[in-house]
Design a protein around this motif. Structure first.
Motif, PDB file in Angstrom:
ATOM      1  N   UNK A 113      37.261  42.427  42.215  1.00 58.70           N
ATOM      2  CA  UNK A 113      37.723  41.736  43.026  1.00 58.70           C
ATOM      3  C   UNK A 113      39.255  41.165  42.811  1.00 58.70           C
ATOM      4  N   UNK A 114      39.614  40.898  41.646  1.00 57.14           N
ATOM      5  CA  UNK A 114      40.866  40.520  41.369  1.00 57.14           C
ATOM      6  C   UNK A 114      42.010  41.643  41.209  1.00 57.14           C
ATOM      7  N   UNK A 115      41.191  42.870  40.796  1.00 58.21           N
ATOM      8  CA  UNK A 115      41.945  44.373  40.670  1.00 58.21           C
ATOM      9  C   UNK A 115      42.337  44.588  41.901  1.00 58.21           C
ATOM     10  N   UNK A 116      41.221  44.479  42.946  1.00 53.85           N
ATOM     11  CA  UNK A 116      41.441  45.120  44.358  1.00 53.85           C
ATOM     12  C   UNK A 116      42.407  44.090  44.885  1.00 53.85           C
ATOM     13  N   UNK A 117      42.751  42.969  44.651  1.00 57.64           N
ATOM     14  CA  UNK A 117      43.568  42.093  45.190  1.00 57.64           C
ATOM     15  C   UNK A 117      45.085  42.367  44.693  1.00 57.64           C
ATOM     16  N   UNK A 118      45.175  42.789  43.318  1.00 56.12           N
ATOM     17  CA  UNK A 118      46.326  43.126  42.858  1.00 56.12           C
ATOM     18  C   UNK A 118      47.001  44.598  43.112  1.00 56.12           C
ATOM     19  N   UNK A 119      46.010  45.465  43.449  1.00 54.35           N
ATOM     20  CA  UNK A 119      46.262  46.869  43.883  1.00 54.35           C
ATOM     21  C   UNK A 119      46.736  46.602  45.338  1.00 54.35           C
ATOM     22  N   UNK A 190      62.973  42.691  32.674  1.00 51.20           N
ATOM     23  CA  UNK A 190      63.066  43.639  33.869  1.00 51.20           C
ATOM     24  C   UNK A 190      61.341  43.596  34.316  1.00 51.20           C
ATOM     25  N   UNK A 191      61.218  43.223  35.683  1.00 52.21           N
ATOM     26  CA  UNK A 191      59.946  43.142  36.079  1.00 52.21           C
ATOM     27  C   UNK A 191      59.233  44.172  36.860  1.00 52.21           C
ATOM     28  N   UNK A 192      58.080  44.790  36.641  1.00 53.27           N
ATOM     29  CA  UNK A 192      57.531  45.997  37.247  1.00 53.27           C
ATOM     30  C   UNK A 192      56.107  45.590  37.590  1.00 53.27           C
ATOM     31  N   UNK A 193      55.509  46.436  38.402  1.00 54.61           N
ATOM     32  CA  UNK A 193      54.316  46.301  38.507  1.00 54.61           C
ATOM     33  C   UNK A 193      53.204  46.393  37.240  1.00 54.61           C
ATOM     34  N   UNK A 194      53.851  47.073  36.266  1.00 56.83           N
ATOM     35  CA  UNK A 194      53.201  47.219  34.934  1.00 56.83           C
ATOM     36  C   UNK A 194      53.302  45.971  34.130  1.00 56.83           C
ATOM     37  N   UNK A 195      54.030  45.180  34.384  1.00 56.61           N
ATOM     38  CA  UNK A 195      54.278  43.969  33.691  1.00 56.61           C
ATOM     39  C   UNK A 195      52.864  43.017  34.229  1.00 56.61           C
ATOM     40  N   UNK A 196      52.556  43.252  35.507  1.00 55.80           N
ATOM     41  CA  UNK A 196      51.316  42.593  35.982  1.00 55.80           C
ATOM     42  C   UNK A 196      49.987  43.234  35.318  1.00 55.80           C
ATOM     43  N   UNK A 197      50.115  44.449  35.234  1.00 52.92           N
ATOM     44  CA  UNK A 197      49.160  45.249  34.481  1.00 52.92           C
ATOM     45  C   UNK A 197      48.630  44.507  33.093  1.00 52.92           C
ATOM     46  N   UNK A 198      49.762  44.617  32.463  1.00 56.59           N
ATOM     47  CA  UNK A 198      49.592  43.839  31.166  1.00 56.59           C
ATOM     48  C   UNK A 198      48.991  42.374  31.164  1.00 56.59           C
ATOM     49  N   UNK A 199      49.467  41.655  32.026  1.00 57.66           N
ATOM     50  CA  UNK A 199      48.757  40.257  32.394  1.00 57.66           C
ATOM     51  C   UNK A 199      47.355  40.364  32.635  1.00 57.66           C
ATOM     52  N   UNK A 200      46.903  41.467  33.321  1.00 61.69           N
ATOM     53  CA  UNK A 200      45.492  41.731  34.032  1.00 61.69           C
ATOM     54  C   UNK A 200      44.673  41.977  32.658  1.00 61.69           C
TER      55      UNK A 200
END
Length: 349
Positions: A113-119, A190-200
């Protein structure tokens, strides 16, 4: 708002943080239960985050994103009103709590569910939205145990959806929670979507281990959950990090696949990390594999408590966990070739 909370009576406080208090309230003549976040007065940072959250949530609609019902900004009061999440936050069901432990299947469903929300934030809106504070405490669970990403006070807007990572990166002051921060982000700003992937990815390990990502009192090797998980994976002793409450619930192959996707999120080179869309696919595959294993091997004895009851444990039991016997984390040999499409063909930053 005063009427909804009986003049902000402390009896109705359901959450406390640096931002202020969260109250359980009732509106529409008591027919609708809501969560009312009352921010502390006099904080310039609080005003920025308050306005940011309104701007972000007012344009988002997704089953795995918390809904903002309304807000109040008058007489020095900053108040946000959300749909009420009966089952609280994910962290309070993992550790340092009296709540019943979540079953492995339930944890998997929450992660999906979290992954779907972030996607959705990364690909489902006109401009990429980067949450910047993905962690278990910011994942709320409704009465049906559906996971919803919350707390958008630190969120930032990147470039248009579908543009390369270089375009969607944002030069910004580092914000987030210690233990979840992408090393590339705090070193380069520098912030990107992949920064978020790390946190996830850190959150996935948190769900698997049932412990906080950073424990200062632990021995050096175990202090950082991410580093400890990498160490155990490479040694083939991954079951060491598994939450004791999950012993006997995780199929060995599912443990391997889950840990592989978690560790792929933590790769040092952000361009090599999978996208959230790829992660959704892998986690759904893991859940299907776990379900098929349970149905085949334990159909006669397997039972669960209905997920609609937030006060009960959704326990289940299958066979014992297993270690990864060989291979390093770069291999991803147990995950189908088509899953990590972006890992194989990384976009430029």
């Amino acid at each position: 708002m005063r009427t909804a909370t009986n003049n902000f009576d402390e009896v109705f406080v359901v959450g406390v943080g640096g931002f202020g208090n969260v109250y359980k309230g009732h509106i529409d003549n008591g027919s609708t239960t809501v969560a009312i976040k009352r921010l502390k007065q006099g904080s310039w940072q609080g005003i920025r985050e308050f306005k940011n959250e309104i701007e972000m949530l007012s344009q988002l609609r997704h089953p795995n994103i918390v809904s903002l019902i309304g807000y109040c900004y008058e007489s020095n009061e900053m108040i946000l009103v959300y749909e009420f999440m009966d089952c609280g936050n994910l962290r309070d069901h993992l550790y340092n709590t009296d709540n019943p432990s979540l079953s492995w299947k339930h944890r998997l469903q929450t992660c999906i569910g979290v992954a779907r929300g972030l996607d959705y934030l990364h690909t489902g809106v006109k401009q990429v939205i980067i949450h910047r504070d993905v962690k278990s405490a910011n994942i709320l669970l409704d009465e049906k145990w559906e996971a919803k990403v919350s707390d958008f006070g630190l969120a930032r807007i990147g470039g248009p959806m579908g543009i390369s990572m270089m375009t969607t990166s944002v030069n910004t002051e580092v914000k987030g929670s210690i233990g979840y921060l992408d090393p590339e982000y705090y070193k380069r700003n520098i912030l990107t979507e992949k920064s978020e992937v790390y946190s996830f990815g850190v959150m996935l390990l948190e769900v698997l281990s049932g412990r906080h990502p950073l424990l200062h009192w632990e021995e050096k090797q175990r202090m950082s959950l991410a580093n400890w998980a990498k160490h155990c994976y490479e040694k083939g002793t991954l079951s060491e990090i598994v939450d004791s409450e999950l012993k006997g619930q995780i199929k060995p192959q599912c443990l391997n696949k889950f840990s592989e996707v978690a560790l792929s999120c933590l790769l040092e080179d952000g361009t090599q990390r999978p996208s959230m869309k790829d992660i959704v696919g892998v986690l759904e595959f893991v859940l299907q594999f776990q379900d098929s294993a349970v149905n085949y091997e334990d159909s006669s004895s397997h039972s669960t408590v209905p997920l609609s009851d937030c006060s009960e444990n959704t326990g289940s039991s299958t066979t014992s966990d297993g270690d990864r016997s060989n291979g390093r984390m770069e291999s991803f040999v147990l995950i189908p070739d088509d899953v990590f499409s972006e890992t194989k063909n990384p976009k430029g930053r």
